[in-house]
Design a protein around this motif. Structure first.
Motif, PDB file in Angstrom:
ATOM      1  N   VAL A 107     -12.677  -3.481  36.905  1.00 17.66           N
ATOM      2  CA  VAL A 107     -11.807  -4.881  36.683  1.00 17.66           C
ATOM      3  C   VAL A 107     -10.252  -3.616  36.592  1.00 17.66           C
ATOM      4  O   VAL A 107     -10.101  -3.705  35.378  1.00 17.66           O
ATOM      5  N   ALA A 108      -9.146  -4.506  37.797  1.00 14.25           N
ATOM      6  CA  ALA A 108      -8.521  -3.709  37.517  1.00 14.25           C
ATOM      7  C   ALA A 108      -6.673  -4.392  38.258  1.00 14.25           C
ATOM      8  O   ALA A 108      -7.157  -6.169  38.984  1.00 14.25           O
ATOM      9  N   ARG A 109      -5.991  -4.249  37.388  1.00 13.21           N
ATOM     10  CA  ARG A 109      -4.861  -5.843  37.663  1.00 13.21           C
ATOM     11  C   ARG A 109      -4.657  -5.891  38.879  1.00 13.21           C
ATOM     12  O   ARG A 109      -3.951  -6.781  39.209  1.00 13.21           O
ATOM     13  N   MET A 113      -8.766  -1.132  34.326  1.00 12.63           N
ATOM     14  CA  MET A 113      -9.686  -1.333  32.741  1.00 12.63           C
ATOM     15  C   MET A 113     -10.635  -1.461  32.334  1.00 12.63           C
ATOM     16  O   MET A 113     -10.597  -0.525  31.824  1.00 12.63           O
ATOM     17  N   HIS A 134      -3.654  -2.940  28.324  1.00 15.02           N
ATOM     18  CA  HIS A 134      -4.099  -3.484  28.707  1.00 15.02           C
ATOM     19  C   HIS A 134      -5.079  -4.574  27.605  1.00 15.02           C
ATOM     20  O   HIS A 134      -5.013  -6.091  28.077  1.00 15.02           O
TER      21      HIS A 134
END
Lengths: 288, 798
Positions: free
Chosen positions: A183-185, A192, A259
């Protein structure tokens, strides 16, 4: 900012490299992290020693029952190599997650492992695949398991005067299942939370030797030993996944970052674990 | 008025009216230069004897400067000179950024480099000049400063509390400005209302990330007493005044040149102390000094914006009629109001714009603008609009949900009627002509609402949460002197254009508005080509040079097309009239019977070509002896334009956003986005569409990603492009753009601004889409940016 004044030396063989290494020397491979830290003046080496022309550090081959990936292998090369796709498909899956094409064209696997960013994909893949790092020094080399190589935040088992020469991956057997999720922005950002999951799924539907390895949630790749134990020998069904999720919490001690709080990282890891194992579940189970 | 013949307006094809460039998607003439790397940015300019500046910046949010030791820096090879605040105070007078019409506003005097105290982390404190930037940075590293760290005031909520840190004790407190607008009787109306919805909204502090960072070269030439400044700025004439005033020069001694500028978004329309320091150092040394901000400096010292907390209530009747708004806005602006436009404008705009699209009776909105030890904030693209729009439209959708009404029906019931103009809004904004209902109709032609709602229901059944959100907005453009001039700032609301024809029949136009990559020069060329009657390739545009263009305001607040464009049109028409008078004498025809089409004098009735402009130019310039002795023949004309009837030309529009929320990860996926906006006459549809799309992306960026994060001690945590997340193409949705055209009657061109509409509406539309997706789960988010952590927290997942 501008780099400090520094020397530059290009080694074209390991012998030249050993002569060049010394006080204040910093190895330059792909430069995708180093050059930025120089511009920030976070690092002020006396000399950069460019190793990109050293032939011994290049190449991908299957030798002695392992997949040997030279330290200078660029991420882009790793992503399109047929031997890698056949014998370590997790790496092929991982490459598109690594930053952006321009970075993948320059960054190297040796550089990524040596830098040991806890949120990077390749260190986690090396642990998940139970890889062995070949560390060379003047007059010899030694082999260190990836699990032992990462010793803390941005720290490794590399000794002064040592470099990563290659990484050896066990050949994937027909029952190996592997998946990487994160899960990455934004696409290309450091995760993250991420999960490199490798396990064997027998003809009987039972899991053996699971190596769920999380990244971006600790000071290095986190091999989830309790979650792995919860899966070992079980059929990959909803109950097994829930058991692994329940066990996972004790494997993790994530820091807060920009985050979100540790609780978010724990949550995301549970979600990733569920999604990864769900994707490896036999189709009949998924339908159920 | 507004009778510009276009193919559409007279029912002809493009071929029948070859000169009709207004309303046509002409490619930008500057594009090849920009994409081939042949533009000239300030950093591309290299002058003889030039020095490079680097700054030691405060590592503390708030600290007394006890001592500065520079000896070691002076010993660094290549270092030429070191300047402290005290050194520069001898040659440069401080400024106080207040405007007279913002009643009661106060701010502290600011020097190019502080004298004894640093008030935000990243504030430039000492300057080092050297032969190269790298040597200057070596010099910075060798400077020793004795700091006495002081407690920092970082939380705007406590800025006015008793016992808090007062950042400038001489001001008495941290309150910079407050204003309340009221209309009607809010308390009574709310008490009697069928329903009151209320919420607290937060908009995140963010900044405008330009590809080209802030850049300046100042060169003081003692031989002729001229200070020549090459600068990436939106407002060269404003900067000319600032440099002259504070460096004790005449304005005529200062020339500001800005050739190519790589993006601005409002970031480059302000006075930055480090840039004034560069000019002051050049003045002292008599040598050119260059400063190019690096990315770290950009994050720590470019203006930030949108750091607001807004408590808002809206009252409605049972039938959905909006009764009124009651809003309390609080904003933290850093330690100084930014010169000369001030940092009170954003809060002031919130007061002016809340409830903007609607007709309602009761209004109360207060803004309080307070000091903090963080980077100063000031005007960034769509100043105040995205805040006011998110608050208004967030409340509108909340009310609709509470009443069980369709939010679009509620809007339609309350939007100002399209035939109600002129109209004065509750906070006193005067609207000449808007098109809320027509724009909503147009939007609904574009957005397949029924299909989307069906998909939404289907997806919900399988655990996928999608939402559709809308946001109607108004936008303030074409500012008159009521924006800055009446407050005492020497920022021109008037702009001029000089158009000349050269002997070969080509046309050169110089304008006071400026180009930062958005295509100002392209539309000026179109307008001039249209106005004179020549192919657009025959028009060259000059902007960004105070010595060579008519005095003007530059490009900001959406004034390039509406004001600069009208000046260009009027001067082009004047030149055309002059050319036709000369042609009439040559051809023994009445000027009214002639026209100019694609560079030829033609017979207006038959369209027959009579003479080329090239031939006319040859005779005028080289054989003027053959013309009647008293024939006027000035083939150069200048006209100026300023809006007079309305303080601002308001525009309007509405956006829709279709997004998917992953309720397990908190991630938002943007699926599709639609915009209808009414910027009056569209000069170049392609450019307007791209302006809108770019604006939407910046709006979505602020709503999802961009955030200048400080810790409680005032340390900026987002100082690289890895931490400060700008929106990237991979995450952006398709953005569909439609137009309604309600030209302003103040000008012949009829153009209003288009540059900020996208940014104004996008965050509100996205917020409503997310909350539409989350509604069945009983969750909502009101704090921007809408991060995974905030969404998961709202869902109770973490």
């Amino acid at each position: 900012m501008k780099w400090p004044a520094l020397g530059y030396l290009r080694a074209s063989s390991l012998d030249e490299l050993w002569r060049a290494l010394g006080d204040g020397a910093q190895i330059l491979a792909g430069g995708q992290t180093l050059l930025a830290t120089l511009a920030f003046r976070l690092s002020e080496p006396g000399t950069l020693v460019d190793i990109t022309r050293i032939p011994e550090l290049r190449g991908i081959s299957v030798t002695g029952g392992v997949l040997r990936v030279g330290a200078l292998t660029r991420h882009a090369e790793l992503g399109r190599d047929a031997l890698v796709a056949r014998h370590a498909p997790l790496l092929t899956q991982a490459v598109p997650h690594i930053a952006h094409p321009a970075i993948r064209n320059r960054g190297t696997i040796g550089g990524s492992l040596a830098y040991a960013d806890p949120a990077a994909e390749l260190p986690a893949c090396a642990v998940a695949l139970d890889a062995t790092l070949v560390l060379a020094r003047e007059g010899g080399e030694r082999r260190v398991k990836a699990t032992d190589f990462f010793t803390g935040l941005l720290t490794t088992a590399l000794e002064p005067g040592e470099i990563i020469a290659a990484v050896e991956f066990p050949l994937a057997g027909p029952s190996q299942r592997a998946v990487i999720l994160e899960v990455a922005r934004r696409s290309g950002d450091y995760a993250m939370a991420g999960l490199a999951a490798v396990l064997d799924l027998g003809a009987d539907g039972r899991v053996t030797a699971p190596r769920l390895t999380f990244f971006g949630v600790g000071d290095g790749p986190v091999l989830a030993t309790r979650a792995n134990a919860a899966l070992e020998g079980r059929a990959l069904d909803a109950a097994a996944i829930a058991a692994a999720q329940a066990a996972l919490d004790a494997d993790l001690d994530p820091p807060a970052d920009l985050h979100g709080p540790p609780a978010m990282k724990r949550h995301l890891c549970r979600v990733l674990l569920g999604r990864a194992l769900q994707s490896l579940t036999p189709a009949t189970e998924q339908a159920a | 008025m507004n009778e510009i013949p276009t193919p559409a307006s007279i029912g002809l094809s493009r071929e029948d009216l070859p000169n009709s460039y207004i309303g046509r998607s002409v490619p930008r003439p500057s594009l090849p230069k920009l994409v081939q790397g042949r533009a000239t940015y300030t950093d591309d300019v290299v002058l003889p004897r030039m020095l490079h500046a680097a700054f030691l910046r405060s590592p503390h949010a708030h600290a007394r400067i006890l001592a500065i030791r520079i000896e070691a820096a002076l010993a660094v090879p290549g270092v030429v000179r070191v300047f402290t605040g005290a050194d520069l105070a001898k040659v440069c007078d401080p400024w106080v950024a207040v405007l007279d019409h913002l009643k009661g506003m106060k701010s502290a005097p600011q020097h190019p480099l502080p004298l004894d105290r640093a008030t935000w982390q990243g504030e430039a404190v000492v300057a080092v000049l050297a032969d190269t930037r790298a040597a200057a940075e070596d010099g910075v590293a060798a400077i020793e400063v004795d700091w006495d760290p002081l407690p920092a005031q970082t939380d705007m909520e406590t800025a006015l509390d008793a016992g808090t840190v007062v950042i400038h004790p001489e001001l008495g407190d941290n309150l910079v400005f407050t204003r309340t607008a009221t209309k009607g009787d809010v308390d009574a109306a709310f008490a009697a209302a069928h329903k009151v919805v209320e919420a607290t909204f937060v908009t995140g502090r963010h900044t405008g990330v330009t590809l080209e960072p802030r850049s300046i070269i100042a060169d003081y030439n003692r031989a002729d007493g001229m200070l020549t400044v090459h600068q990436a700025t939106q407002a060269p004439h404003m900067m000319q005044n600032v440099f002259a005033k504070h460096l004790r020069l005449e304005e005529s001694q200062v020339r500001v040149i800005c050739k190519d500028v790589g993006g601005s978004f409002g970031i480059k329309v302000h006075v930055y102390p480090d840039e004034v320091a560069v000019a002051a150092m050049a003045r002292v040394l008599g040598r050119p000094v260059k400063f190019i901000a690096d990315r770290f400096e950009s994050f720590a010292s470019d203006i930030h914006a949108r750091d607001h907390r807004i408590k808002a209530r809206m009252a409605v009747n049972a039938d959905g009629t909006i009764i009124g708004f009651d809003v309390d806005d609080l904003t933290g602006i850093g330690p100084y109001s930014v010169y000369p436009r001030t940092s009170a404008m954003e809060g002031n705009q919130v007061v002016n714009l809340v409830g903007g699209p609607y007709d309602f009776a009761h209004y109360r909105c207060t803004t309080r603008v307070v000091l903090q030890n963080k980077a100063p904030t000031c005007q960034y693209r769509a100043v105040g609009h995205p805040i006011a729009t998110a608050v208004t439209e967030g409340l509108v959708e909340m009310a609709a949900r509470e009443l069980g009404m369709d939010a679009l029906d509620l809007r339609r019931r309350n939007m100002i009627r399209d035939d109600a103009y002129p109209f004065t809004s509750p906070p006193g904004m005067r609207f000449e002509g808007l098109s809320h209902h027509a724009s909503l109709d147009k939007l609904l032609e574009m957005v397949p609402v029924a299909r989307i709602r069906a998909d939404q229901a289907e997806q919900r059944a399988i655990g996928v949460h999608r939402g559709l959100g809308f946001a109607a907005f108004i936008e303030l453009t074409n500012p008159s002197p009521f924006m800055y001039g009446i407050g005492g700032a020497r920022i021109s609301a008037q702009d001029g254009c000089t158009v000349r024809m050269d002997p070969d029949g080509s046309v050169v136009a110089s304008s006071g508005v400026t180009e930062q990559g958005q295509g100002t020069e392209a539309i000026l060329a179109q307008i001039v080509a249209h106005g004179v009657g020549v192919p657009v390739e025959r028009v060259k545009i000059i902007t960004g040079d105070t010595l060579n263009t008519p005095y003007g305001g530059g490009t900001w607040a959406c004034r390039g097309a509406g004001i600069g464009g009208e000046a260009a049109l009027q001067s082009a028409l004047a030149l055309k009239a002059q050319i036709l008078e000369v042609a009439g004498a040559m051809l023994q025809a009445a000027p009214e019977s002639l026209d100019i089409v694609m560079g030829h004098i033609t017979d207006r009735a038959s369209g027959a070509q009579r003479m080329s402009l090239h031939e006319l130019g040859r005779i005028v310039y080289f054989r003027g002896d053959t013309l009647p002795r008293d024939l006027p023949r000035e083939l150069v004309q200048t006209r100026h334009f300023i809006t007079k009837e309305y303080p601002f030309a308001f525009t309007n529009g509405i956006q829709a956003c279709w997004a998917e929320v992953d309720t397990d990860t908190g991630m938002v996926k943007l699926l599709e986005h639609w915009v209808v906006e009414d910027c009056g006459r569209v000069v170049n549809p392609l450019l307007v569409d791209e302006q809108v799309r770019g604006g939407v992306v910046q709006g979505l960026g602020g709503a999802l990603y961009e955030h200048c994060v400080y810790d409680e001690r005032g340390n900026l945590l987002t100082t690289t492009m890895a931490d400060y997340l700008v929106p990237m193409s991979a995450e952006m949705p398709d953005i569909h753009v439609g137009h309604v055209e309600t030209p302003t009657k103040e000008s012949l061109l009829g153009a209003k601004g288009a540059g900020e509409a996208g940014t104004a509406g996008a965050p509100g539309a996205l917020m409503n889409a997310i909350n539409d997706a989350l509604a069945p789960l009983g969750a909502r988010v009101l704090e921007q940016p809408f991060t995974p952590a905030r969404i998961l927290a709202a869902l109770g997942r973490i």
